[in-house]
Structure formats: structure tokens, C-alpha cells
Design a protein around this motif. Structure first.
Motif, PDB file in Angstrom:
ATOM      1  N   ASP A 193       0.820  -1.220   0.000  1.00  0.00           N
ATOM      2  CA  ASP A 193       0.000   0.000   0.000  1.00  0.00           C
ATOM      3  C   ASP A 193       0.851   1.266   0.000  1.00  0.00           C
ATOM      4  OD1 ASP A 193       1.108  -0.342   2.478  1.00  0.00           O
ATOM      5  OD2 ASP A 193      -0.620   0.420   3.586  1.00  0.00           O
ATOM      6  N   PHE A 194       2.132   1.120  -0.342  1.00  0.00           N
ATOM      7  CA  PHE A 194       3.057   2.255  -0.208  1.00  0.00           C
ATOM      8  C   PHE A 194       2.591   3.487  -0.990  1.00  0.00           C
ATOM      9  CE2 PHE A 194       6.802   4.664  -1.548  1.00  0.00           C
ATOM     10  CZ  PHE A 194       7.358   4.971  -0.324  1.00  0.00           C
ATOM     11  N   ALA A 195       2.305   3.301  -2.280  1.00  0.00           N
ATOM     12  CA  ALA A 195       1.952   4.455  -3.127  1.00  0.00           C
ATOM     13  C   ALA A 195       0.680   5.139  -2.635  1.00  0.00           C
ATOM     14  CB  ALA A 195       1.796   4.008  -4.581  1.00  0.00           C
ATOM     15  N   ALA A 196      -0.295   4.334  -2.258  1.00  0.00           N
ATOM     16  CA  ALA A 196      -1.558   4.911  -1.783  1.00  0.00           C
ATOM     17  C   ALA A 196      -1.316   5.721  -0.510  1.00  0.00           C
ATOM     18  CB  ALA A 196      -2.568   3.801  -1.522  1.00  0.00           C
ATOM     19  N   ARG A 197      -0.493   5.157   0.374  1.00  0.00           N
ATOM     20  CA  ARG A 197      -0.219   5.832   1.638  1.00  0.00           C
ATOM     21  C   ARG A 197       0.529   7.147   1.412  1.00  0.00           C
ATOM     22  NH1 ARG A 197       4.004   4.377   4.883  1.00  0.00           N
ATOM     23  NH2 ARG A 197       4.087   2.312   3.936  1.00  0.00           N
ATOM     24  N   VAL A 198       1.551   7.115   0.544  1.00  0.00           N
ATOM     25  CA  VAL A 198       2.325   8.323   0.282  1.00  0.00           C
ATOM     26  C   VAL A 198       1.446   9.393  -0.361  1.00  0.00           C
ATOM     27  CG1 VAL A 198       4.219   9.274  -1.089  1.00  0.00           C
ATOM     28  CG2 VAL A 198       4.546   7.140   0.141  1.00  0.00           C
ATOM     29  N   ALA A 199       0.612   8.983  -1.307  1.00  0.00           N
ATOM     30  CA  ALA A 199      -0.267   9.961  -1.970  1.00  0.00           C
ATOM     31  C   ALA A 199      -1.229  10.574  -0.961  1.00  0.00           C
ATOM     32  CB  ALA A 199      -1.037   9.282  -3.107  1.00  0.00           C
ATOM     33  N   ARG A 200      -1.736   9.735  -0.056  1.00  0.00           N
ATOM     34  CA  ARG A 200      -2.664  10.246   0.954  1.00  0.00           C
ATOM     35  C   ARG A 200      -1.944  11.248   1.864  1.00  0.00           C
ATOM     36  NH1 ARG A 200      -4.218   5.547   2.772  1.00  0.00           N
ATOM     37  NH2 ARG A 200      -2.973   5.661   4.662  1.00  0.00           N
TER      38      ARG A 200
END
Lengths: 201, 179
Positions: free
Chosen positions: B66-73
Motif C-alpha cells: 500500500d506504499f503508493a496509496a499511503r504516500v499519496a494520501r
């Protein structure tokens, strides 16, 4: 030059950047997904701690997000974010008590002129790729940061001398001499750990 | 260095740049010919190639799913919210956030107590000033002579009065003068 930094999908990157600036979280997430693997691999050359790697890559993307308006589209997005990543890594290493850029040259090198002429064999064909990478990283971790950084940029990232010079703010001549010393030191450390890879061993 | 022909001392410093693909064709051509002729330099170049092979592989790094989703959030939640800095060896649990003041009542009480303290401090200050001034000795008390003063004339007058009193007062003591 700088082949790996040139991306055929820079047009797509530009649109994603524009959409992110217009407020699209999904577009930014796509940008992250696109480059996260390469940045994780880059940072892995500096530390093997997974939590720290993740932390540094996350910080890199967040910095990029905050400065997104300053992204100049004449360079590729990867070139741009790569620079941010390298600076972030070097900052973290400096904070942790290592001095990657300030240590000009390593006096220890003077003790091993033999290493300059030392010859190493290529990794044994029977070694697994993971095993080769493990040995290489172990040796790299023993090198001073300035040497490790040029080796990572040149050997893993395959950056041109000019790009390395620009990134580190040094001359091409310094890149050459630093690479020369870095390789000599790498050979020395490799043979200390694994004498079996010495030529004639 | 003659055109198109170089010796070992010219060739050796060029080898690393050659292997890195940094030489122009004008530099690379003569070097290549030298390497064909010179076994020693060729061995040196081979060693350089061998070294590069150690960098051909990288250890796989697992990117959290979930790295990308977390960073974008995180980026869109403010951009300054960085993940907690993690120690080298362990995940440090996030420190509990400071306990918030619960409700408006507690805030009011805190304000009241603060005002009360300020008022008490002021009263104490005024009282101490007042006590100080009450107890202050006046100038008369501070005089060096503790008797009432009189002028010389008054003193003479007083002395006359005493003498007259003495003269008119019958003396009980026996006298040797007989009328």
C-alpha cells in the motif's frame, strides 16, 4: 548520455505531474507507483534496514510533492526525483554521523597501493544473483560514503560522468579520480572478505 | 603519442573511462588497437570488466503493497506529515498524542483558576505594600535626642521657675538661722 535517466514515458509523467498539481491524488499515486521500485532499489544501496529504506523513499516523494511546481519539464521526472532521493539519502547518512560529501579523500587508501593493481575475478557463474548482490552490498557498506556514492551512481544507476559531476557538484576529473579510488578500495575489501575471488587464487 | 598509436603509459589511465563508455571514438580507437597488441593492458582491462560484473545484480527490495496509496494520501493531507522516523533495528511505536483538554468545561475551569491566581497575587502584593508603609517609622521617632527641645530663653525661664519654687517652698530641714 545518462541512459537510464531518460524515460520514454516522460510525456505521461508530465501529464501526471500536471494532474497532480490540479489536485488529483490518484495521479500522484500513479507517479509513486511508477518509480517506487527504482527508488527503493537506489536507497537499498545505502542501507539494508527495510524500515529506513521505506522512510527515505517516502520522504523523497513527499519532498517532490511539495516542490512539484518547480519541476522543469525539460528534465525527466526520474532525473528530477532521483536527485531529490540522493540528497535525502546523503542527508540521512550525514545525520547518522557519517559524512558522505565532506570527507574529501580517504587517507586510508594510501596504505593499499597494491589494491590499485589488484585483480579480481568475475563472480562465479554458480553464484546466485542474490548471493552476488549480497556480497557486493556487504563490501559497499564498508566503503566511505563518497566512494559508495560514485560507485552506486556509475555501476548501478549507470549514470554518465557528467551527470554524476552535476549531481554531486564536482568536476568530471574529480569523478574520474574518485571512481578510480572507489574501485581500488572495493577490490581491496572484496578480496579481504573473499580471497578466493583474487586472480591466481 | 603518435597518431593512432599509443603505448602502455597512455593506455592504462584511459581504460576505466573506456569501460564506462566515456571515451570519444577518436580516443577509443587507438586504445582498442593497443589492447589487441598488448597482453598486459588487455589483462588489466579484463579485470575492470570483471569488477563491473559484481554490480550486475541487485538484491530485490520489497515495496510494501500500500506504499503508493499511503504516500499519496500523506501528500494530500498536508504534505508535511512524514512517517515517524524509524530506528535502525526496531519499529518504535508512535508516542501517544498529548492528552487533549476534554470539553469546554475543563477549559473554563482552567481559565478561572488562572484568574483566581492572578487576583490572589495582586492582593498579596498590595497588602505587603500597605503593611510596609504602616510600619514605617516617622521622622519624630527617628530623632537622635529623646527629650523635647527648648530654646535657651525657655531654658533660662524654666530654671527661674524652679528656683522660685524652691524659694517659696518651706524647707522642712532644720536651719541654724533663728529669726
Amino acid at each position: 548520455m545518462g541512459l537510464p535517466l531518460m524515460e520514454p514515458r516522460s510525456a505521461e509523467d508530465s501529464s501526471l505531474v500536471q494532474e497532480t498539481l490540479a489536485g488529483s491524488q490518484a495521479s500522484f499515486q500513479l507517479l509513486v507507483e511508477r518509480y517506487q521500485d527504482r527508488l527503493f532499489a537506489l536507497v537499498r544501496h545505502y542501507t539494508k534496514d527495510p524500515a529506513l529504506i521505506e522512510d527515505i523513499v517516502q520522504e523523497t516523494f513527499l519532498k517532490a510533492f511539495r516542490r512539484l511546481e518547480s519541476f522543469q519539464h525539460e528534465s525527466s521526472f526520474y532525473t528530477w526525483i532521483y536527485r531529490i532521493a540522493v540528497n535525502t539519502v546523503l542527508d540521512v547518512m550525514k545525520r547518522r554521523g557519517r559524512s558522505p560529501v565532506t570527507a574529501v579523500e580517504d587517507p586510508e587508501l594510501a596504505t593499499g597501493p597494491a589494491a590499485v593493481d589488484a585483480r579480481v575475478m568475475a563472480p562465479d557463474a554458480r553464484l546466485q544473483r542474490e548471493e552476488i548482490a549480497r556480497i557486493t552490498h556487504a563490501v559497499l557498506s564498508e566503503l566511505p560514503e563518497i566512494f559508495r556514492t560514485v560507485l552506486v551512481m556509475r555501476e548501478f544507476e549507470e549514470m554518465a560522468y557528467q551527470d554524476i559531476a552535476d549531481m554531486l557538484g564536482i568536476s568530471i576529473g574529480t569523478v574520474e579520480s574518485r571512481l578510480f579510488r572507489a574501485r581500488a578500495r572495493f577490490k581491496e575489501k572484496l578480496l579481504q572478505r573473499h580471497p578466493e575471488f583474487g586472480e591466481g587464487a | 603519442m603518435t597518431m593512432g598509436h599509443i603505448d602502455c603509459s597512455d593506455a592504462r589511465p584511459l581504460v576505466p573511462s573506456y569501460l564506462d563508455g566515456e571515451l570519444s571514438e577518436a580516443q577509443a580507437g587507438p586504445l582498442r588497437r593497443h589492447l589487441l597488441d598488448c597482453q598486459a593492458c588487455r589483462a588489466g582491462a579484463q579485470s575492470g570488466k570483471n569488477l563491473k560484473r559484481w554490480f550486475a545484480a541487485t538484491e530485490p527490495v520489497a515495496v510494501p503493497r500500500d506504499f503508493a496509496a499511503r504516500v499519496a494520501r500523506l501528500a494530500f493531507e498536508g504534505g508535511t506529515v512524514a512517517a515517524p522516523v524509524l530506528s535502525d533495528f526496531e519499529l518504535v511505536p508512535a508516542a501517544p498524542p498529548p492528552r487533549p483538554i476534554r470539553g469546554a468545561d475543563e477549559a473554563k475551569i482552567l481559565k478561572f483558576v488562572l484568574r483566581l491566581t492572578v487576583a490572589a497575587a495582586l492582593v498579596a502584593l498590595l497588602a505587603s505594600v500597605a503593611i510596609q508603609s504602616l510600619r514605617r517609622p516617622n521622622t519624630a521617632e527617628l530623632r537622635a535626642d529623646d527629650r523635647p527641645t527648648m530654646s535657651l530663653d525657655q531654658a533660662v525661664e524654666r530654671l527661674k521657675q524652679i528656683n522660685e519654687q524652691a524659694a517659696t517652698t518651706p524647707v522642712s530641714a532644720p536651719t541654724d538661722r533663728k529669726p
